[in-house]
Scaffold this motif. Structure first.
Motif: not given
Length: 150
Positions: A18-22, A33-37
């Motif tokens: 759960a601490r993995a970055t986007f 990363a923005p699409a994952v967020k």
């Protein structure tokens, strides 16, 4: 809410860490990363993801005895009542209503067998509880996430 394979991949990655970055998750599922967020925010807003947590080893904190307790009540007992009674026990990890003879099955985590016995006495002392049956876990063979990996 429709969940696609990419959403399932994101959930699997978050369950693993759960601490993995986007960005790390994005590299795994093929998104920025923005699409994952955006997708994570949507999964949280829909209730598909209810929260993020640390997975703790209870034995490392001194709680080495795990047991499953079948609890029977006299008469008809509502899930709400079961939740109130059993949810008040700090040693309760989770509880379920079940088909069959018991009204509920309770998972408890205790320091040792003596502590488990104290918890059982508290359960048996609840109003309308007619009995319990307890199985102590000897060893956990495996535990899977609620959503199977993609």
């Amino acid at each position: 809410m429709d969940v696609d394979d990419i959403d399932r991949g994101i959930v699997t990655a978050l369950q693993r860490d759960a601490r993995a970055t986007f960005a790390e998750i994005g590299a795994e599922v093929g998104l920025s990363a923005p699409a994952v967020k955006r997708r994570v925010d949507r999964l949280v807003a829909s209730g598909a993801i209810r929260g993020f947590t640390a997975v703790v080893d209870p034995a490392a904190l001194g709680w080495s005895t795990e047991a499953y307790v079948e609890v029977s009540y006299s008469g008809v007992v509502s899930p709400r009542r079961l939740t109130q009674d059993l949810g008040a026990l700090p040693e309760a990890v989770s509880a379920w209503t079940v088909s069959g003879a018991p009204d509920a099955v309770l998972q408890v985590q205790t320091r040792d067998v003596r502590h488990l016995e104290e918890v059982l006495q508290r359960i048996r002392g609840l109003p309308d509880v007619t009995g319990t049956q307890t199985e102590i876990v000897l060893s956990r063979l495996f535990q899977r996430a609620a959503v199977p990996p993609v």
